[in-house]
Design an enzyme around this catalytic site. Structure first.
Site, PDB file in Angstrom:
ATOM      1  CG  ASP A   1      -1.803   1.060   1.332  1.00 37.10           C
ATOM      2  OD1 ASP A   1      -2.369   1.579   0.163  1.00 37.10           O
ATOM      3  OD2 ASP A   1      -1.740   1.765   2.413  1.00 37.10           O
ATOM      4  CB  SER A   2       0.069   4.513  -0.703  1.00 37.51           C
ATOM      5  OG  SER A   2      -1.166   4.809   0.196  1.00 37.51           O
TER       6      SER A   2
ATOM      7  CE1 TYR B   1       2.754   6.206  -3.026  1.00 44.44           C
ATOM      8  CE2 TYR B   1       2.025   4.508  -4.063  1.00 44.44           C
ATOM      9  CZ  TYR B   1       2.838   4.965  -3.353  1.00 44.44           C
ATOM     10  OH  TYR B   1       4.008   4.306  -3.380  1.00 44.44           O
ATOM     11  N   GLY B   2      -3.072   9.451  -3.216  1.00 46.29           N
ATOM     12  CA  GLY B   2      -4.236   9.695  -3.589  1.00 46.29           C
ATOM     13  C   GLY B   2      -4.587  11.089  -4.457  1.00 46.29           C
TER      14      GLY B   2
ATOM     15  CG  ASN C   1      -9.573   0.992  -2.740  1.00 44.84           C
ATOM     16  OD1 ASN C   1     -10.469   0.420  -3.338  1.00 44.84           O
ATOM     17  ND2 ASN C   1      -9.319   0.931  -1.479  1.00 44.84           N
ATOM     18  CB  THR C   2      -4.604   5.317  -4.880  1.00 50.38           C
ATOM     19  OG1 THR C   2      -5.667   6.095  -4.082  1.00 50.38           O
ATOM     20  CG2 THR C   2      -4.180   6.533  -5.938  1.00 50.38           C
TER      21      THR C   2
ATOM     22  CD  GLU D   1      -2.579   8.288   7.436  1.00 47.52           C
ATOM     23  OE1 GLU D   1      -1.724   9.102   7.367  1.00 47.52           O
ATOM     24  OE2 GLU D   1      -2.501   7.424   6.380  1.00 47.52           O
TER      25      GLU D   1
ATOM     26  CB  CYS E   1     -10.165   4.898   0.615  1.00 49.12           C
ATOM     27  SG  CYS E   1      -8.842   5.584   1.207  1.00 49.12           S
ATOM     28  CB  THR E   2      -6.440   1.164   2.426  1.00 48.06           C
ATOM     29  OG1 THR E   2      -5.736   2.483   2.269  1.00 48.06           O
ATOM     30  CG2 THR E   2      -6.195   0.447   1.131  1.00 48.06           C
ATOM     31  CG  HIS E   3      -6.783   5.412   5.534  1.00 45.15           C
ATOM     32  ND1 HIS E   3      -5.979   4.970   4.158  1.00 45.15           N
ATOM     33  CD2 HIS E   3      -5.741   6.190   6.242  1.00 45.15           C
ATOM     34  CE1 HIS E   3      -4.875   5.355   4.651  1.00 45.15           C
ATOM     35  NE2 HIS E   3      -4.561   6.119   5.694  1.00 45.15           N
TER      36      HIS E   3
HETATM   37  N1  DGL Z   1      -4.294   3.568   0.394  1.00 44.70           N
HETATM   38  C1  DGL Z   1      -4.962   4.748  -0.368  1.00 44.70           C
HETATM   39  C2  DGL Z   1      -6.052   4.154  -0.992  1.00 44.70           C
HETATM   40  O1  DGL Z   1      -6.588   3.153  -0.855  1.00 44.70           O
HETATM   41  C3  DGL Z   1      -5.291   5.843   0.532  1.00 44.70           C
HETATM   42  C4  DGL Z   1      -4.115   6.870   1.048  1.00 44.70           C
HETATM   43  C5  DGL Z   1      -3.286   7.733  -0.160  1.00 44.70           C
HETATM   44  O2  DGL Z   1      -3.797   8.301  -0.879  1.00 44.70           O
HETATM   45  O3  DGL Z   1      -2.259   7.054  -0.522  1.00 44.70           O
HETATM   46  O4  DGL Z   1      -6.581   4.715  -2.138  1.00 44.70           O
END
Ligand code: DGL
Length: 270
Positions: free
Chosen positions: A10-11, A42-43, A74-75, A152, A184-186
């Site tokens: 993941d990012s 990354y978003g 997801n990104t 976060e 989105c993972t969060h």
């Molecule tokens: N992990 C990213 C996602 O699921 C969210 C955090 C990011 O923007 O990197 O899209």
């Protein structure tokens, strides 16, 4: 049978929601998690940059001798998965298709809502996949960039979180939403809040659970499950402070990290 680890990336820390579900479903598998914490988020980044970062991590995981790769972001799944598939011979899956399939099942005749980062929503990846599987489906997609920092900062139960939802999803209450994809993972950490906000009628689709199920299916189909019966080992790589990662990881996993956490520095960085 294959005892090599599964690589999950993941990012940053968010992919641990996927890691957690995989661990629960596949307790004996060895798992390696990579979080690009120095370059998160990354978003809001461009397609070229996200693709470059994703290729670097995929290559790194190949070097760790993993047997399959799970893009727990997801990104990255929206922007780079097709490119990564052409760059590695390993089985590789993202989080979009599992979530899309579950949402179509759950939505019935209702609209499917999708919420995620700007990059995910602007890519149109979810909208395109949903339409491909059911052309008549109504989709409403919304970027909710402030929800990542809310999680976060551990503000999930605060007034700030509620107001942020009101701002992004207030109008969703007026639409007949059958299922909402938490793209989105969060967002799985906001499940209760979103459920209270939108009401019981809306099924929340957590791509983390769906992805874990698909990982299991792929291991079985390819006959690459581990033959071990004891608990699998865990190892974490991050590109910034392991201490900060470990602290926030405990919120995501609901327990402390159980394996070593190693810093990986990209060449030419700093
Ligand atoms: N992990 C990213 C996602 O699921 C969210 C955090 C990011 O923007 O990197 O899209």
């Amino acid at each position: 049978m294959d005892n090599r680890p599964i690589g999950i990336f993941d990012s940053g820390v968010g992919g641990l929601t996927v890691f957690k579900e995989i661990r629960e479903l596949l307790p004996a598998e060895n798992l390696i998690y990579f979080g690009d914490t120095a370059r998160v988020p990354y978003g809001g980044k461009s397609v070229q940059v996200i693709q470059k970062f994703a290729s670097e991590i995929t290559h790194f995981l190949e070097m760790q001798n993993v047997k399959m790769i799970v893009v727990a972001c997801n990104t990255v799944s929206a922007i780079a998965l097709h490119k990564l598939k052409s760059e590695t011979s390993l089985p590789i899956i993202g989080v979009i298709d599992p979530g899309v399939r579950a949402a179509i099942k759950a939505a019935g005749a209702g609209t499917v809502g999708v919420i995620g980062t700007r990059a995910t929503i602007n890519s149109g990846a979810y909208q395109e996949r949903l339409n491909r599987l059911r052309s008549s489906i109504k989709v409403v997609a919304r970027a909710c960039p402030l929800l990542v920092p809310v999680v976060e900062e551990n503000l999930m139960n605060s007034e700030i979180a509620r107001l942020t939802l009101e701002m992004y999803l207030g109008d969703f209450k007026k639409i007949d939403i059958g299922a909402l994809i938490l793209a989105c993972t969060h967002y799985p950490l906001l499940k209760n809040l979103i459920k209270n906000f939108l009401g019981e009628k809306v099924t929340l689709v957590d791509s983390a659970c769906e992805t874990a199920r698909e990982v299991k299916e792929m291991l079985v189909a390819r006959r690459i499950s581990t033959e071990e019966v004891k608990s699998g080992k865990e190892k974490f790589f991050v590109t910034d402070s392991p201490e900060s990662f470990a602290a926030i990881a405990a919120d995501f996993l609901g327990r402390p990290l159980s394996g070593e956490c190693i810093t990986h520095s990209w060449q030419n960085d700093f």
